[in-house]
Scaffold this active site. Structure first.
Site, PDB file in Angstrom:
ATOM      1  CG  ASN A  83     -11.194  -6.062   2.427  1.00 32.36           C
ATOM      2  OD1 ASN A  83     -11.406  -5.773   1.245  1.00 32.36           O
ATOM      3  ND2 ASN A  83     -10.027  -5.878   3.004  1.00 32.36           N
TER       4      ASN A  83
ATOM      5  N   GLY B 112      -7.445 -16.062   0.053  1.00 30.05           N
ATOM      6  CA  GLY B 112      -6.241 -15.893   0.888  1.00 30.05           C
ATOM      7  C   GLY B 112      -5.822 -14.444   0.841  1.00 30.05           C
TER       8      GLY B 112
ATOM      9  CG  PHE C  33     -15.179 -10.672  -5.837  1.00 30.38           C
ATOM     10  CD1 PHE C  33     -14.125 -10.090  -6.518  1.00 30.38           C
ATOM     11  CD2 PHE C  33     -14.932 -11.191  -4.580  1.00 30.38           C
ATOM     12  CE1 PHE C  33     -12.873 -10.021  -5.966  1.00 30.38           C
ATOM     13  CE2 PHE C  33     -13.677 -11.126  -4.008  1.00 30.38           C
ATOM     14  CZ  PHE C  33     -12.647 -10.531  -4.706  1.00 30.38           C
ATOM     15  CB  ILE C  34     -20.274 -14.846  -7.897  1.00 30.00           C
ATOM     16  CG1 ILE C  34     -20.467 -14.585  -9.402  1.00 30.00           C
ATOM     17  CG2 ILE C  34     -20.934 -13.756  -7.055  1.00 30.00           C
ATOM     18  CD1 ILE C  34     -21.925 -14.715  -9.851  1.00 30.00           C
TER      19      ILE C  34
ATOM     20  CG  LEU D 286      -4.043  -0.819  -3.178  1.00 28.17           C
ATOM     21  CD1 LEU D 286      -3.454  -2.218  -3.187  1.00 28.17           C
ATOM     22  CD2 LEU D 286      -2.937   0.197  -3.304  1.00 28.17           C
ATOM     23  CE  LYS D 287      -9.337  -5.191  -8.658  1.00 29.26           C
ATOM     24  NZ  LYS D 287      -9.934  -3.857  -8.797  1.00 29.26           N
TER      25      LYS D 287
ATOM     26  CB  CYS E 175      -6.826  -7.751   2.569  1.00 26.65           C
ATOM     27  SG  CYS E 175      -5.509  -6.552   2.313  1.00 26.65           S
TER      28      CYS E 175
ATOM     29  CB  VAL F 185      -0.969  -0.018   1.210  1.00 23.32           C
ATOM     30  CG1 VAL F 185      -1.640   1.325   1.393  1.00 23.32           C
ATOM     31  CG2 VAL F 185      -2.016  -1.092   0.992  1.00 23.32           C
TER      32      VAL F 185
HETATM   33  N1  LIG Z   1      -1.944  -5.381   0.541  1.00 23.26           N
HETATM   34  C1  LIG Z   1      -3.108  -4.930   0.127  1.00 23.26           C
HETATM   35  O1  LIG Z   1      -3.608  -5.300  -0.940  1.00 23.26           O
HETATM   36  C2  LIG Z   1      -3.874  -3.934   0.957  1.00 23.26           C
HETATM   37  C3  LIG Z   1      -4.991  -3.282   0.397  1.00 23.26           C
HETATM   38  C4  LIG Z   1      -5.676  -2.361   1.157  1.00 23.26           C
HETATM   39  C5  LIG Z   1      -5.286  -2.121   2.467  1.00 23.26           C
HETATM   40  N2  LIG Z   1      -4.223  -2.779   3.004  1.00 23.26           N
HETATM   41  C6  LIG Z   1      -3.834  -2.463   4.382  1.00 23.26           C
HETATM   42  O2  LIG Z   1      -2.718  -1.563   4.334  1.00 23.26           O
HETATM   43  C7  LIG Z   1      -1.825  -1.823   5.416  1.00 23.26           C
HETATM   44  C8  LIG Z   1      -0.434  -2.132   4.884  1.00 23.26           C
HETATM   45  O3  LIG Z   1      -0.512  -3.341   4.129  1.00 23.26           O
HETATM   46  P1  LIG Z   1       0.671  -3.821   3.179  1.00 23.26           P
HETATM   47  O4  LIG Z   1       0.181  -5.024   2.471  1.00 23.26           O
HETATM   48  O5  LIG Z   1       1.186  -2.653   2.413  1.00 23.26           O
HETATM   49  O6  LIG Z   1       1.757  -4.227   4.295  1.00 23.26           O
HETATM   50  P2  LIG Z   1       3.281  -4.652   4.106  1.00 23.26           P
HETATM   51  O7  LIG Z   1       3.568  -5.621   5.172  1.00 23.26           O
HETATM   52  O8  LIG Z   1       3.529  -4.995   2.660  1.00 23.26           O
HETATM   53  O9  LIG Z   1       4.090  -3.297   4.400  1.00 23.26           O
HETATM   54  C9  LIG Z   1       4.137  -2.674   5.633  1.00 23.26           C
HETATM   55  C10 LIG Z   1       5.467  -1.910   5.737  1.00 23.26           C
HETATM   56  O10 LIG Z   1       5.456  -1.083   6.897  1.00 23.26           O
HETATM   57  C11 LIG Z   1       6.760  -1.034   7.416  1.00 23.26           C
HETATM   58  N3  LIG Z   1       6.748  -0.535   8.798  1.00 23.26           N
HETATM   59  C12 LIG Z   1       6.384  -1.163   9.936  1.00 23.26           C
HETATM   60  N4  LIG Z   1       6.513  -0.336  10.993  1.00 23.26           N
HETATM   61  C13 LIG Z   1       6.968   0.853  10.512  1.00 23.26           C
HETATM   62  C14 LIG Z   1       7.284   2.093  11.110  1.00 23.26           C
HETATM   63  N5  LIG Z   1       7.180   2.282  12.429  1.00 23.26           N
HETATM   64  N6  LIG Z   1       7.726   3.094  10.318  1.00 23.26           N
HETATM   65  C15 LIG Z   1       7.849   2.913   8.987  1.00 23.26           C
HETATM   66  N7  LIG Z   1       7.559   1.754   8.356  1.00 23.26           N
HETATM   67  C16 LIG Z   1       7.114   0.726   9.116  1.00 23.26           C
HETATM   68  C17 LIG Z   1       7.233  -2.459   7.255  1.00 23.26           C
HETATM   69  O11 LIG Z   1       8.644  -2.556   7.343  1.00 23.26           O
HETATM   70  C18 LIG Z   1       6.683  -2.802   5.863  1.00 23.26           C
HETATM   71  O12 LIG Z   1       7.614  -2.472   4.857  1.00 23.26           O
HETATM   72  C19 LIG Z   1      -2.465  -2.951   6.206  1.00 23.26           C
HETATM   73  O13 LIG Z   1      -3.250  -2.400   7.226  1.00 23.26           O
HETATM   74  C20 LIG Z   1      -3.355  -3.634   5.188  1.00 23.26           C
HETATM   75  O14 LIG Z   1      -4.446  -4.289   5.790  1.00 23.26           O
HETATM   76  C21 LIG Z   1      -3.506  -3.671   2.268  1.00 23.26           C
END
Ligand SMILES: NC(=O)c1ccc[n+]([C@@H]2O[C@H](COP(=O)([O-])OP(=O)(O)OC[C@H]3O[C@@H](n4cnc5c(N)ncnc54)[C@H](O)[C@@H]3O)[C@@H](O)[C@H]2O)c1
Length: 442
Positions: free
Chosen positions: A214, A263, A255-256, A156-157, A266, A11
Protein backbone atom coordinates in the site's frame (compact mmCIF):
# COMPACT_ATOMS: atom_id res chain seq x y z
CA UNK A 1 -13.29 -27.27 4.60
CA UNK A 2 -15.01 -25.31 7.34
CA UNK A 3 -14.05 -21.79 8.29
CA UNK A 4 -15.27 -18.79 10.25
CA UNK A 5 -14.77 -15.14 9.44
CA UNK A 6 -15.04 -12.36 12.02
CA UNK A 7 -16.16 -9.08 10.41
CA UNK A 8 -18.51 -8.81 7.42
CA UNK A 9 -17.19 -5.60 5.88
CA UNK A 10 -15.50 -5.22 2.50
CA UNK A 11 -12.85 -7.81 3.28
CA UNK A 12 -14.76 -10.25 5.49
CA UNK A 13 -17.83 -10.50 3.31
CA UNK A 14 -15.89 -10.86 0.06
CA UNK A 15 -13.55 -13.45 1.64
CA UNK A 16 -16.47 -15.39 3.09
CA UNK A 17 -18.50 -15.34 -0.10
CA UNK A 18 -15.58 -16.30 -2.33
CA UNK A 19 -14.36 -19.11 -0.07
CA UNK A 20 -17.94 -20.46 -0.01
CA UNK A 21 -18.06 -20.13 -3.80
CA UNK A 22 -15.21 -22.64 -4.19
CA UNK A 23 -17.01 -25.11 -1.92
CA UNK A 24 -15.97 -24.38 1.66
CA UNK A 25 -18.51 -24.12 4.48
CA UNK A 26 -18.37 -20.57 5.84
CA UNK A 27 -19.82 -18.85 8.89
CA UNK A 28 -19.54 -15.04 8.87
CA UNK A 29 -19.92 -13.33 12.21
CA UNK A 30 -20.27 -9.64 13.01
CA UNK A 31 -21.11 -7.67 16.14
CA UNK A 32 -23.36 -5.40 14.10
CA UNK A 33 -26.77 -7.05 14.57
CA UNK A 34 -28.39 -4.88 11.89
CA UNK A 35 -25.78 -5.88 9.32
CA UNK A 36 -26.34 -9.57 10.08
CA UNK A 37 -30.15 -9.22 10.04
CA UNK A 38 -29.90 -7.49 6.66
CA UNK A 39 -27.54 -10.12 5.29
CA UNK A 40 -29.94 -12.83 6.43
CA UNK A 41 -32.64 -11.01 4.44
CA UNK A 42 -30.34 -10.83 1.41
CA UNK A 43 -29.45 -7.14 1.85
CA UNK A 44 -25.71 -6.45 1.47
CA UNK A 45 -24.02 -3.75 3.57
CA UNK A 46 -21.73 -2.71 0.70
CA UNK A 47 -21.89 -2.22 -3.05
CA UNK A 48 -19.34 -4.39 -4.78
CA UNK A 49 -19.69 -5.65 -8.37
CA UNK A 50 -20.65 -9.33 -8.58
CA UNK A 51 -20.84 -9.87 -4.83
CA UNK A 52 -24.60 -10.04 -4.42
CA UNK A 53 -25.04 -12.98 -6.79
CA UNK A 54 -22.28 -14.97 -5.08
CA UNK A 55 -23.70 -14.31 -1.62
CA UNK A 56 -27.20 -15.23 -2.76
CA UNK A 57 -26.10 -18.46 -4.43
CA UNK A 58 -23.96 -19.67 -1.55
CA UNK A 59 -26.56 -18.85 1.09
CA UNK A 60 -29.18 -20.72 -0.95
CA UNK A 61 -26.87 -23.71 -1.30
CA UNK A 62 -26.13 -23.73 2.43
CA UNK A 63 -22.40 -22.96 2.28
CA UNK A 64 -22.61 -19.42 3.68
CA UNK A 65 -24.24 -18.40 6.96
CA UNK A 66 -24.39 -15.14 8.92
CA UNK A 67 -24.58 -14.90 12.67
CA UNK A 68 -23.78 -12.83 15.74
CA UNK A 69 -23.33 -15.95 17.88
CA UNK A 70 -19.67 -16.16 18.88
CA UNK A 71 -19.86 -19.62 20.47
CA UNK A 72 -21.40 -21.05 17.30
CA UNK A 73 -18.85 -19.28 15.10
CA UNK A 74 -15.83 -20.54 17.05
CA UNK A 75 -17.26 -24.05 17.29
CA UNK A 76 -17.90 -24.18 13.54
CA UNK A 77 -14.31 -24.52 12.36
CA UNK A 78 -10.62 -25.00 13.05
CA UNK A 79 -9.95 -22.08 10.72
CA UNK A 80 -10.83 -18.68 12.20
CA UNK A 81 -10.26 -15.53 10.17
CA UNK A 82 -10.05 -12.06 11.68
CA UNK A 83 -11.24 -9.49 9.12
CA UNK A 84 -12.38 -6.64 11.35
CA UNK A 85 -11.45 -2.97 10.98
CA UNK A 86 -8.12 -1.51 12.06
CA UNK A 87 -8.93 2.22 11.96
CA UNK A 88 -6.33 4.85 12.83
CA UNK A 89 -5.86 5.54 16.50
CA UNK A 90 -5.61 9.15 17.73
CA UNK A 91 -1.90 9.23 16.83
CA UNK A 92 -2.38 7.53 13.43
CA UNK A 93 -1.20 4.09 14.48
CA UNK A 94 -3.51 1.13 13.79
CA UNK A 95 -6.13 0.65 16.48
CA UNK A 96 -6.00 -3.05 17.36
CA UNK A 97 -8.88 -3.15 19.81
CA UNK A 98 -11.25 -4.95 17.40
CA UNK A 99 -8.63 -7.50 16.36
CA UNK A 100 -7.70 -8.27 19.96
CA UNK A 101 -11.33 -8.46 21.00
CA UNK A 102 -11.90 -11.14 18.36
CA UNK A 103 -8.80 -12.99 19.58
CA UNK A 104 -10.32 -12.94 23.04
CA UNK A 105 -13.69 -14.24 21.81
CA UNK A 106 -12.00 -17.10 20.00
CA UNK A 107 -9.94 -17.97 23.08
CA UNK A 108 -13.02 -17.94 25.32
CA UNK A 109 -14.86 -20.40 23.12
CA UNK A 110 -12.27 -22.69 21.56
CA UNK A 111 -12.33 -26.31 22.62
CA UNK A 112 -9.72 -27.75 20.28
CA UNK A 113 -6.97 -26.70 17.88
CA UNK A 114 -7.61 -23.42 16.06
CA UNK A 115 -5.64 -21.55 13.45
CA UNK A 116 -6.29 -17.85 13.93
CA UNK A 117 -5.66 -15.90 10.75
CA UNK A 118 -5.15 -12.17 10.64
CA UNK A 119 -6.61 -10.91 7.39
CA UNK A 120 -7.03 -7.38 8.72
CA UNK A 121 -4.16 -5.04 7.90
CA UNK A 122 -2.13 -4.99 11.09
CA UNK A 123 1.28 -3.67 12.09
CA UNK A 124 4.29 -5.95 12.38
CA UNK A 125 4.15 -7.69 15.74
CA UNK A 126 0.36 -7.99 15.89
CA UNK A 127 0.42 -11.79 15.55
CA UNK A 128 2.49 -11.83 18.74
CA UNK A 129 -0.11 -9.65 20.47
CA UNK A 130 -2.93 -11.92 19.29
CA UNK A 131 -1.00 -14.95 20.55
CA UNK A 132 -0.41 -13.30 23.93
CA UNK A 133 -4.09 -12.37 24.29
CA UNK A 134 -5.23 -15.91 23.46
CA UNK A 135 -2.71 -17.41 25.88
CA UNK A 136 -3.87 -15.05 28.60
CA UNK A 137 -7.53 -16.05 28.18
CA UNK A 138 -6.68 -19.75 28.00
CA UNK A 139 -4.70 -19.36 31.23
CA UNK A 140 -7.70 -17.67 32.86
CA UNK A 141 -9.86 -20.56 31.67
CA UNK A 142 -7.22 -22.91 33.09
CA UNK A 143 -7.18 -24.94 29.89
CA UNK A 144 -4.49 -25.86 27.42
CA UNK A 145 -5.64 -25.77 23.83
CA UNK A 146 -3.22 -25.74 20.90
CA UNK A 147 -3.44 -22.92 18.36
CA UNK A 148 -1.45 -21.06 15.72
CA UNK A 149 -1.59 -17.43 14.66
CA UNK A 150 -1.08 -16.80 10.95
CA UNK A 151 -0.78 -13.60 8.94
CA UNK A 152 -2.68 -13.65 5.64
CA UNK A 153 -3.00 -10.03 4.47
CA UNK A 154 -5.63 -9.20 1.88
CA UNK A 155 -4.76 -7.42 -1.36
CA UNK A 156 -8.21 -7.08 -2.94
CA UNK A 157 -9.21 -3.76 -4.49
CA UNK A 158 -12.61 -2.31 -3.72
CA UNK A 159 -14.59 -2.13 -6.94
CA UNK A 160 -12.93 -5.30 -8.23
CA UNK A 161 -12.86 -7.24 -4.97
CA UNK A 162 -14.56 -10.42 -6.12
CA UNK A 163 -12.34 -10.79 -9.20
CA UNK A 164 -9.24 -10.03 -7.16
CA UNK A 165 -10.14 -12.60 -4.55
CA UNK A 166 -11.03 -15.34 -7.02
CA UNK A 167 -7.98 -14.67 -9.20
CA UNK A 168 -5.35 -13.29 -6.83
CA UNK A 169 -1.91 -12.14 -7.98
CA UNK A 170 -0.54 -13.76 -4.87
CA UNK A 171 -1.65 -15.26 -1.58
CA UNK A 172 0.75 -14.24 1.16
CA UNK A 173 0.85 -16.48 4.21
CA UNK A 174 3.03 -15.84 7.20
CA UNK A 175 3.56 -18.82 9.45
CA UNK A 176 6.31 -21.19 10.54
CA UNK A 177 3.90 -23.81 11.88
CA UNK A 178 3.73 -26.91 9.64
CA UNK A 179 0.20 -27.67 10.82
CA UNK A 180 -1.11 -24.19 10.01
CA UNK A 181 0.78 -24.17 6.74
CA UNK A 182 -0.85 -27.42 5.62
CA UNK A 183 -4.34 -26.14 6.49
CA UNK A 184 -3.75 -22.87 4.63
CA UNK A 185 -2.37 -24.70 1.63
CA UNK A 186 -5.47 -26.88 1.46
CA UNK A 187 -7.83 -23.96 2.02
CA UNK A 188 -6.41 -21.97 -0.89
CA UNK A 189 -5.84 -24.99 -3.16
CA UNK A 190 -8.77 -24.04 -5.46
CA UNK A 191 -7.09 -20.71 -6.25
CA UNK A 192 -3.81 -22.30 -7.30
CA UNK A 193 -4.97 -24.55 -10.13
CA UNK A 194 -3.51 -22.43 -12.92
CA UNK A 195 -0.22 -21.82 -11.15
CA UNK A 196 1.02 -21.63 -7.60
CA UNK A 197 0.10 -18.26 -6.15
CA UNK A 198 0.74 -18.95 -2.49
CA UNK A 199 3.86 -17.50 -0.93
CA UNK A 200 4.80 -18.78 2.48
CA UNK A 201 7.01 -16.61 4.64
CA UNK A 202 7.58 -15.73 8.28
CA UNK A 203 4.80 -13.85 10.08
CA UNK A 204 6.55 -10.48 10.37
CA UNK A 205 7.46 -10.40 6.70
CA UNK A 206 3.85 -11.16 5.76
CA UNK A 207 2.60 -8.37 8.02
CA UNK A 208 5.08 -5.92 6.52
CA UNK A 209 4.31 -7.01 2.94
CA UNK A 210 0.80 -5.57 3.16
CA UNK A 211 2.03 -2.16 4.34
CA UNK A 212 4.83 -2.22 1.78
CA UNK A 213 2.33 -2.82 -1.03
CA UNK A 214 0.00 0.00 0.00
CA UNK A 215 2.83 2.41 0.77
CA UNK A 216 4.38 1.73 -2.65
CA UNK A 217 1.07 2.38 -4.44
CA UNK A 218 0.46 5.56 -2.43
CA UNK A 219 4.02 6.66 -3.22
CA UNK A 220 3.41 6.24 -6.95
CA UNK A 221 0.33 8.44 -6.74
CA UNK A 222 1.98 11.14 -4.64
CA UNK A 223 5.02 11.11 -6.92
CA UNK A 224 2.83 11.73 -9.96
CA UNK A 225 0.88 14.44 -8.17
CA UNK A 226 4.10 16.15 -7.16
CA UNK A 227 5.25 16.08 -10.80
CA UNK A 228 1.81 17.23 -11.98
CA UNK A 229 2.00 20.33 -9.83
CA UNK A 230 5.45 21.09 -11.19
CA UNK A 231 4.30 20.43 -14.78
CA UNK A 232 1.57 23.05 -14.37
CA UNK A 233 4.09 25.69 -13.34
CA UNK A 234 6.61 24.62 -15.96
CA UNK A 235 4.12 24.62 -18.81
CA UNK A 236 4.33 20.86 -19.43
CA UNK A 237 1.47 18.35 -19.75
CA UNK A 238 1.67 15.60 -17.12
CA UNK A 239 -0.43 13.28 -19.30
CA UNK A 240 2.31 13.33 -21.93
CA UNK A 241 4.91 12.83 -19.22
CA UNK A 242 2.89 9.91 -17.84
CA UNK A 243 2.92 8.15 -21.20
CA UNK A 244 6.57 9.00 -21.66
CA UNK A 245 7.63 7.34 -18.44
CA UNK A 246 5.05 4.52 -18.52
CA UNK A 247 6.63 3.16 -21.71
CA UNK A 248 9.70 2.24 -19.70
CA UNK A 249 8.99 -1.31 -18.52
CA UNK A 250 10.88 -0.61 -15.30
CA UNK A 251 8.22 2.01 -14.55
CA UNK A 252 5.10 0.73 -16.36
CA UNK A 253 1.73 2.36 -16.98
CA UNK A 254 -0.03 1.06 -13.89
CA UNK A 255 -0.99 3.37 -11.09
CA UNK A 256 0.74 6.52 -12.32
CA UNK A 257 -2.34 8.65 -12.91
CA UNK A 258 -2.17 12.14 -11.50
CA UNK A 259 -5.36 13.32 -9.80
CA UNK A 260 -6.94 15.01 -6.81
CA UNK A 261 -5.32 12.72 -4.25
CA UNK A 262 -5.78 9.19 -2.98
CA UNK A 263 -8.48 8.29 -0.47
CA UNK A 264 -10.25 5.18 0.72
CA UNK A 265 -10.05 3.12 3.84
CA UNK A 266 -6.56 1.79 3.16
CA UNK A 267 -3.85 4.03 1.69
CA UNK A 268 -4.24 7.01 4.04
CA UNK A 269 -4.45 4.94 7.19
CA UNK A 270 -1.83 2.38 6.17
CA UNK A 271 0.78 4.99 5.18
CA UNK A 272 0.13 6.72 8.49
CA UNK A 273 0.32 3.49 10.48
CA UNK A 274 3.61 2.53 8.82
CA UNK A 275 4.96 5.96 9.69
CA UNK A 276 3.96 5.43 13.32
CA UNK A 277 5.63 2.02 13.29
CA UNK A 278 8.80 3.74 12.07
CA UNK A 279 8.51 6.29 14.85
CA UNK A 280 8.10 3.55 17.45
CA UNK A 281 11.29 1.83 16.33
CA UNK A 282 13.18 5.12 16.21
CA UNK A 283 13.44 5.27 12.43
CA UNK A 284 12.92 8.48 10.49
CA UNK A 285 10.58 7.50 7.61
CA UNK A 286 11.09 10.67 5.54
CA UNK A 287 9.61 9.27 2.33
CA UNK A 288 6.39 8.07 3.98
CA UNK A 289 5.90 11.46 5.63
CA UNK A 290 6.31 13.17 2.28
CA UNK A 291 3.87 10.79 0.57
CA UNK A 292 1.23 11.68 3.13
CA UNK A 293 1.94 15.41 3.06
CA UNK A 294 1.82 15.55 -0.75
CA UNK A 295 -1.50 13.73 -0.70
CA UNK A 296 -3.04 16.02 1.90
CA UNK A 297 -2.03 18.99 -0.22
CA UNK A 298 -3.32 17.37 -3.40
CA UNK A 299 -6.77 16.89 -1.91
CA UNK A 300 -7.01 20.71 -1.77
CA UNK A 301 -6.20 21.37 -5.43
CA UNK A 302 -9.74 21.25 -6.80
CA UNK A 303 -10.87 23.86 -4.30
CA UNK A 304 -7.78 25.96 -4.98
CA UNK A 305 -8.45 25.88 -8.74
CA UNK A 306 -12.10 26.86 -8.26
CA UNK A 307 -11.16 29.62 -5.85
CA UNK A 308 -8.55 30.97 -8.26
CA UNK A 309 -10.97 30.87 -11.16
CA UNK A 310 -13.56 32.92 -9.33
CA UNK A 311 -11.01 35.39 -7.92
CA UNK A 312 -10.31 34.04 -4.42
CA UNK A 313 -12.08 31.87 -1.83
CA UNK A 314 -14.33 34.73 -0.76
CA UNK A 315 -15.71 34.95 -4.29
CA UNK A 316 -17.14 31.44 -3.89
CA UNK A 317 -19.72 32.68 -1.41
CA UNK A 318 -23.16 32.21 -2.96
CA UNK A 319 -21.82 30.27 -5.93
CA UNK A 320 -23.19 26.84 -6.87
CA UNK A 321 -20.74 24.11 -7.80
CA UNK A 322 -21.79 20.87 -9.48
CA UNK A 323 -19.74 17.86 -8.35
CA UNK A 324 -19.52 14.60 -10.32
CA UNK A 325 -18.25 11.60 -8.38
CA UNK A 326 -18.25 11.24 -4.61
CA UNK A 327 -16.84 7.80 -3.88
CA UNK A 328 -13.07 7.69 -3.40
CA UNK A 329 -12.73 5.75 -6.66
CA UNK A 330 -15.07 4.27 -9.28
CA UNK A 331 -17.08 1.07 -8.75
CA UNK A 332 -17.50 1.45 -5.03
CA UNK A 333 -19.78 3.33 -2.67
CA UNK A 334 -16.94 3.78 -0.18
CA UNK A 335 -16.58 7.41 0.87
CA UNK A 336 -13.86 6.96 3.48
CA UNK A 337 -11.22 9.70 3.07
CA UNK A 338 -12.58 10.47 -0.41
CA UNK A 339 -11.06 13.59 -2.04
CA UNK A 340 -14.65 14.70 -2.78
CA UNK A 341 -15.16 15.21 0.95
CA UNK A 342 -12.26 17.64 1.18
CA UNK A 343 -13.73 19.61 -1.73
CA UNK A 344 -17.30 19.58 -0.41
CA UNK A 345 -16.27 20.72 3.04
CA UNK A 346 -14.01 23.47 1.69
CA UNK A 347 -16.81 24.73 -0.58
CA UNK A 348 -19.28 24.88 2.29
CA UNK A 349 -16.70 26.61 4.44
CA UNK A 350 -16.37 29.23 1.70
CA UNK A 351 -20.15 29.69 1.57
CA UNK A 352 -20.77 27.88 -1.72
CA UNK A 353 -23.63 25.52 -2.52
CA UNK A 354 -23.02 22.01 -3.89
CA UNK A 355 -25.17 19.94 -6.25
CA UNK A 356 -23.68 16.48 -6.55
CA UNK A 357 -24.14 13.18 -8.31
CA UNK A 358 -22.51 9.77 -7.96
CA UNK A 359 -23.61 6.57 -9.72
CA UNK A 360 -23.63 4.47 -6.51
CA UNK A 361 -22.44 6.44 -3.49
CA UNK A 362 -25.52 8.65 -3.07
CA UNK A 363 -26.95 6.77 -0.11
CA UNK A 364 -23.57 6.66 1.62
CA UNK A 365 -23.10 10.38 0.96
CA UNK A 366 -26.54 11.18 2.37
CA UNK A 367 -25.62 9.24 5.52
CA UNK A 368 -22.52 11.40 5.99
CA UNK A 369 -23.82 14.75 4.71
CA UNK A 370 -27.57 15.23 5.03
CA UNK A 371 -29.06 17.32 2.26
CA UNK A 372 -29.94 20.92 3.11
CA UNK A 373 -29.80 24.44 1.71
CA UNK A 374 -26.08 24.11 0.88
CA UNK A 375 -26.18 20.56 -0.43
CA UNK A 376 -28.39 18.61 -2.78
CA UNK A 377 -27.97 15.27 -4.51
CA UNK A 378 -29.22 15.13 -8.08
CA UNK A 379 -31.09 12.25 -9.72
CA UNK A 380 -28.61 12.05 -12.61
CA UNK A 381 -25.35 13.61 -13.73
CA UNK A 382 -26.94 16.28 -15.93
CA UNK A 383 -29.49 17.48 -13.34
CA UNK A 384 -26.59 18.13 -10.96
CA UNK A 385 -25.49 20.88 -13.38
CA UNK A 386 -28.70 22.91 -13.44
CA UNK A 387 -27.84 26.54 -12.78
CA UNK A 388 -24.37 25.73 -11.38
CA UNK A 389 -21.44 28.11 -11.89
CA UNK A 390 -18.92 25.34 -12.59
CA UNK A 391 -18.52 21.56 -12.74
CA UNK A 392 -15.89 19.79 -10.64
CA UNK A 393 -15.04 16.11 -11.22
CA UNK A 394 -13.74 14.05 -8.31
CA UNK A 395 -14.14 10.41 -9.42
CA UNK A 396 -13.40 8.86 -12.82
CA UNK A 397 -16.61 6.84 -13.22
CA UNK A 398 -17.05 5.45 -16.77
CA UNK A 399 -20.22 7.45 -17.31
CA UNK A 400 -18.33 10.75 -16.89
CA UNK A 401 -15.76 9.94 -19.58
CA UNK A 402 -17.67 10.87 -22.72
CA UNK A 403 -20.54 13.14 -21.68
CA UNK A 404 -22.67 15.30 -23.95
CA UNK A 405 -20.88 18.65 -23.70
CA UNK A 406 -23.80 20.49 -25.34
CA UNK A 407 -26.04 19.20 -22.56
CA UNK A 408 -23.48 20.31 -19.97
CA UNK A 409 -23.29 23.75 -21.56
CA UNK A 410 -27.09 24.10 -21.64
CA UNK A 411 -27.39 23.34 -17.96
CA UNK A 412 -24.40 25.19 -16.50
CA UNK A 413 -24.45 28.94 -16.01
CA UNK A 414 -20.88 29.19 -17.33
CA UNK A 415 -18.66 26.87 -19.36
CA UNK A 416 -16.23 25.97 -16.55
CA UNK A 417 -14.91 22.49 -15.76
CA UNK A 418 -12.39 21.60 -13.06
CA UNK A 419 -11.40 18.03 -13.79
CA UNK A 420 -9.67 16.20 -10.93
CA UNK A 421 -9.13 13.08 -13.04
CA UNK A 422 -7.97 14.43 -16.42
CA UNK A 423 -10.87 12.83 -18.28
CA UNK A 424 -11.05 15.30 -21.18
CA UNK A 425 -8.86 16.86 -23.85
CA UNK A 426 -7.92 20.39 -22.78
CA UNK A 427 -7.35 21.69 -26.31
CA UNK A 428 -10.57 20.32 -27.69
CA UNK A 429 -12.59 21.82 -24.86
CA UNK A 430 -10.78 25.14 -24.98
CA UNK A 431 -11.32 25.37 -28.73
CA UNK A 432 -15.03 25.01 -28.04
CA UNK A 433 -14.96 27.91 -25.63
CA UNK A 434 -14.68 26.04 -22.35
CA UNK A 435 -12.60 27.15 -19.43
CA UNK A 436 -11.03 23.84 -18.53
CA UNK A 437 -8.67 23.04 -15.65
CA UNK A 438 -7.10 19.60 -15.37
CA UNK A 439 -4.35 18.33 -13.09
CA UNK A 440 -0.79 19.00 -14.20
CA UNK A 441 -1.74 20.44 -17.57
CA UNK A 442 -0.82 23.98 -18.42
N1 LIG B 1 -11.45 -2.33 2.29
C1 LIG B 1 -10.44 -2.78 1.59
O1 LIG B 1 -10.35 -2.59 0.37
C2 LIG B 1 -9.34 -3.56 2.26
C3 LIG B 1 -8.39 -4.25 1.47
C4 LIG B 1 -7.41 -4.97 2.09
C5 LIG B 1 -7.33 -4.99 3.48
N2 LIG B 1 -8.23 -4.30 4.23
C6 LIG B 1 -8.13 -4.38 5.69
O2 LIG B 1 -9.09 -5.33 6.16
C7 LIG B 1 -9.62 -4.92 7.42
C8 LIG B 1 -11.13 -4.79 7.34
O3 LIG B 1 -11.43 -3.74 6.42
P1 LIG B 1 -12.90 -3.51 5.86
O4 LIG B 1 -12.80 -2.43 4.85
O5 LIG B 1 -13.50 -4.83 5.50
O6 LIG B 1 -13.61 -2.96 7.19
P2 LIG B 1 -15.16 -2.67 7.46
O7 LIG B 1 -15.20 -1.53 8.39
O8 LIG B 1 -15.89 -2.61 6.14
O9 LIG B 1 -15.67 -3.98 8.21
C9 LIG B 1 -15.26 -4.37 9.47
C10 LIG B 1 -16.39 -5.17 10.13
O10 LIG B 1 -15.92 -5.77 11.34
C11 LIG B 1 -16.97 -5.79 12.26
N3 LIG B 1 -16.47 -6.02 13.62
C12 LIG B 1 -15.83 -5.18 14.46
N4 LIG B 1 -15.53 -5.80 15.61
C13 LIG B 1 -15.97 -7.08 15.50
C14 LIG B 1 -15.94 -8.20 16.36
N5 LIG B 1 -15.40 -8.14 17.58
N6 LIG B 1 -16.50 -9.36 15.93
C15 LIG B 1 -17.06 -9.43 14.70
N7 LIG B 1 -17.12 -8.40 13.84
C16 LIG B 1 -16.57 -7.22 14.23
C17 LIG B 1 -17.63 -4.45 12.04
O11 LIG B 1 -18.94 -4.41 12.58
C18 LIG B 1 -17.59 -4.34 10.51
O12 LIG B 1 -18.75 -4.90 9.94
C19 LIG B 1 -8.89 -3.63 7.76
O13 LIG B 1 -7.76 -3.94 8.54
C20 LIG B 1 -8.45 -3.10 6.41
O14 LIG B 1 -7.31 -2.29 6.51
C21 LIG B 1 -9.24 -3.60 3.64
Amino acid sequence: MKLTIFGTGYVGLVTGACLAEVGHSVVCIDIDQRKIDNLNRGVLPIWEPGLEAIVERNVAEGRLRFTTDTALAVKHAEIQFIAVGTPPDEDGSADLQYVLSVAESIARNMDGYRVIINKSTVPVGTADKVRARVEQVLAERKVEVPFDVVSNPEFLKEGAAVGDFLKPDRIVIGTVSPRARELMRELYEPFNRNHERTMFMDVRSAELTKYAANAMLATKISFMNELANMAEILGADIEEVRKGIGADPRIGYHFIYPGCGYGGSCFPKDVQALERTAQQIGYEASLLKAVEAVNNRQKQVLFAKLAKHFGGPQALRGKTIAVWGLSFKPNTDDMREAPSRTLLEALWQAGAKVQAFDPVAMEETRRIYPEGPAFSLAADKYSALDGADALAICTEWQQFRAPDFDEIQNRLRAKVIVDGRNLYHPERLRSEGWTYYGIGRA
